[in-house]
Enzyme design. Structure first.
Site, PDB file in Angstrom:
ATOM      1  N   TYR A 135       0.803  -1.219   0.000  1.00 54.72           N
ATOM      2  CA  TYR A 135       0.000   0.000   0.000  1.00 54.72           C
ATOM      3  C   TYR A 135       0.845   1.283   0.000  1.00 54.72           C
ATOM      4  O   TYR A 135       0.416   2.311   0.507  1.00 54.72           O
ATOM      5  CB  TYR A 135      -0.934   0.041   1.225  1.00 54.72           C
ATOM      6  CG  TYR A 135      -2.026  -1.012   1.246  1.00 54.72           C
ATOM      7  CD1 TYR A 135      -2.145  -1.977   0.250  1.00 54.72           C
ATOM      8  CD2 TYR A 135      -2.958  -1.043   2.273  1.00 54.72           C
ATOM      9  CE1 TYR A 135      -3.148  -2.933   0.286  1.00 54.72           C
ATOM     10  CE2 TYR A 135      -3.963  -1.989   2.309  1.00 54.72           C
ATOM     11  CZ  TYR A 135      -4.051  -2.933   1.319  1.00 54.72           C
ATOM     12  OH  TYR A 135      -5.047  -3.876   1.369  1.00 54.72           O
ATOM     13  N   LYS A 185       3.406 -15.110   2.964  1.00 57.35           N
ATOM     14  CA  LYS A 185       3.233 -15.969   1.785  1.00 57.35           C
ATOM     15  C   LYS A 185       4.629 -16.184   1.218  1.00 57.35           C
ATOM     16  O   LYS A 185       4.904 -15.924   0.044  1.00 57.35           O
ATOM     17  CB  LYS A 185       2.300 -15.262   0.785  1.00 57.35           C
ATOM     18  CG  LYS A 185       1.893 -16.100  -0.410  1.00 57.35           C
ATOM     19  CD  LYS A 185       0.992 -17.276  -0.068  1.00 57.35           C
ATOM     20  CE  LYS A 185       0.796 -18.161  -1.296  1.00 57.35           C
ATOM     21  NZ  LYS A 185       0.089 -19.416  -1.010  1.00 57.35           N
ATOM     22  N   ASP A 218      -3.016 -18.268   3.026  1.00 51.45           N
ATOM     23  CA  ASP A 218      -4.168 -19.055   2.567  1.00 51.45           C
ATOM     24  C   ASP A 218      -4.594 -20.058   3.638  1.00 51.45           C
ATOM     25  O   ASP A 218      -5.793 -20.239   3.902  1.00 51.45           O
ATOM     26  CB  ASP A 218      -3.892 -19.728   1.206  1.00 51.45           C
ATOM     27  CG  ASP A 218      -2.438 -20.144   1.011  1.00 51.45           C
ATOM     28  OD1 ASP A 218      -1.641 -20.010   1.959  1.00 51.45           O
ATOM     29  OD2 ASP A 218      -2.112 -20.616  -0.094  1.00 51.45           O
ATOM     30  N   ASP A 242      -5.269  -6.514   6.230  1.00 45.12           N
ATOM     31  CA  ASP A 242      -6.502  -5.874   5.773  1.00 45.12           C
ATOM     32  C   ASP A 242      -7.549  -6.933   5.424  1.00 45.12           C
ATOM     33  O   ASP A 242      -8.696  -6.896   5.872  1.00 45.12           O
ATOM     34  CB  ASP A 242      -6.171  -5.013   4.540  1.00 45.12           C
ATOM     35  CG  ASP A 242      -7.310  -4.109   4.116  1.00 45.12           C
ATOM     36  OD1 ASP A 242      -8.324  -4.036   4.847  1.00 45.12           O
ATOM     37  OD2 ASP A 242      -7.192  -3.484   3.048  1.00 45.12           O
ATOM     38  N   ASP A 246     -11.162  -8.410   7.805  1.00 42.10           N
ATOM     39  CA  ASP A 246     -12.582  -8.399   7.417  1.00 42.10           C
ATOM     40  C   ASP A 246     -13.182  -9.786   7.614  1.00 42.10           C
ATOM     41  O   ASP A 246     -14.314  -9.931   8.080  1.00 42.10           O
ATOM     42  CB  ASP A 246     -12.757  -7.960   5.956  1.00 42.10           C
ATOM     43  CG  ASP A 246     -12.818  -6.436   5.812  1.00 42.10           C
ATOM     44  OD1 ASP A 246     -12.174  -5.744   6.621  1.00 42.10           O
ATOM     45  OD2 ASP A 246     -13.507  -5.948   4.901  1.00 42.10           O
TER      46      ASP A 246
END
Ligand code: NAI
Ligand code: MG
Length: 365
Positions: A135, A185, A218, A242, A246
């Site tokens: 970001y 990851k 994952d 982020d 959620d």
């Protein structure tokens, strides 16, 4: 009476609705600890952008810097490109104030149902690196519109920034249940996330009392759904934090329940905000769930040194949620923003009674 300067930025859509419902609860909770919140409100957001071309003034971050903490509603307006507001206001504040860490606590609440059959007892703190990763805005697009158009979005990861987020997360784990899971990851992304693994391994060596494991993002998505109670503190990069937060918010009953805080360890001001956005689909109807904002406000009270007031707000939120009559439509009820916040205000426990020392002289004790 201690006066604590607090900035309030209601923003757009349901932001002003949930902030207006929250501020009286925070003021009352602070007062019961003998503290006064000296509130300055800022009209930053979409309306200001449409009027002046900027979501906040150039010296906005400096104005907030004079406060101990800020409560932020949400930004987002159907008539303004999202990136203008998200970048022009909230990401700019996070970067200008160098708010290194984004905290996203998630817990289940008795009386609030979730899509999971059994989420009861879930209590997770997501610690998200807040300034780098995917970001930073580094990159570009060339050959616009052509078949050969390409876009580069460059992820930035740096040792010092990873280490400060890791230290914050390990300290938090130590103060909680002593378990930390690092989310990366690094099997597929061989540069940035192998740096994360290496730096966090090094920090972990200073915390032998914290159980530390690495989980690929994952696998973590699946584990959050299958075994949420196996998790305590999650440490994640900006992007993964982020997305996972959620998902985790759903375990608490949805976006209307998910608070967050942006902090720079050991410094002020922190900026506290719901995870949700401006929810234009329900804005103006008085039905937004104020709990995410109330719980963000509780984190703000912790940050300004009023943990008793913060705990009182969380206790009152729990008491109000235990009665389904108070639930807003997102929780399946018929309550409103003001009735739910009113129930929280009414449920604030009484102020602790100061110890009275008997002075004698009147024949009573
Ligand atoms: P959103 O979080 O605003 O809404 C997603 C869904 O959840 C909607 O159906 C909404 O009604 C519901 N919802 C959200 N908060 C709720 C609450 N407190 N009570 C009841 N229901 C609630 O996300 P969306 O729709 O993707 O974005 C809307 C706008 O908000 C966009 O302009 C976006 O850029 C902005 N946004 C701003 C954020 C911020 O200010 N930090 C964060 C996320 C989105
Ligand atoms: Mg998000």
């Amino acid at each position: 009476m201690a006066k604590i300067p607090v900035a309030v930025i209601p923003g757009d859509g349901i932001g002003p609705e949930v902030v207006a419902a929250t501020v009286p609860v925070l003021v009352a909770a602070a007062a019961r600890e003998g503290a006064t919140l000296a509130i300055t409100e800022y009209d930053w957001g979409a309306e200001r952008y449409l009027r002046t071309g900027a979501a906040m003034p150039a010296d906005g971050p400096d104005q907030v810097r004079s406060a101990r903490a800020a409560l932020f509603g949400a930004v987002g307006h159907p008539g303004v490109p999202d990136h203008e507001l998200v970048w022009g206001l909230i990401i700019r504040l996070r970067q200008a104030l160098d708010l290194a860490v984004n905290l996203r606590p998630v817990r289940s609440w008795p009386g609030v149902s979730t899509p999971l059959r059994d989420a009861e007892g879930t209590d997770i703190l997501i610690v998200r690196e807040n300034t780098e990763g995917e970001y930073t805005g580094v990159g570009g697009r060339v050959r616009p519109g052509a078949d050969a158009e390409i876009a580069l979005e460059v992820a930035v990861h740096s040792r010092a920034v990873i280490a400060r987020a890791a230290r914050y997360a390990f300290d938090a784990a130590r103060a909680r249940r002593g378990h930390l899971a690092l989310v990366t990851k690094s099997n597929a992304m061989r540069h940035g996330y192998t740096l994360w693994d290496a730096v966090v391994d090094e920090v972990a060596a200073d915390y032998p009392d914290v159980r530390y494991e690495r989980v690929l993002v994952d696998a973590m998505a699946a584990r959050l759904v299958q075994r949420p109670r196996s998790l305590d503190v999650l440490l994640a990069s900006n992007l993964f934090g982020d997305i996972l937060s959620d998902l985790a918010a759903v375990l608490a009953g949805g976006l209307g329940m998910a608070p967050s805080g942006n902090v720079l360890p050991g410094q002020s001001p922190g900026v506290f905000e719901s995870v949700h956005g401006s929810a234009p689909d329900i804005a103006g109807r008085g039905i937004a769930n104020p709990v995410a904002c109330l719980l963000s406000g509780a984190m703000l009270l912790d940050h300004v040194g009023l943990p008793g007031a913060a705990e009182a707000v969380r206790t009152a939120v729990g008491a109000a949620l235990a009665d389904p009559a108070n639930h807003t439509p997102d929780l399946g009820g018929a309550g409103t923003t003001t009735t739910l916040a009113g129930a929280v205000l009414a449920a604030l426990p009484d102020a602790p009674v100061p110890a009275v020392t008997a002075t004698g002289g009147n024949g009573q004790s």
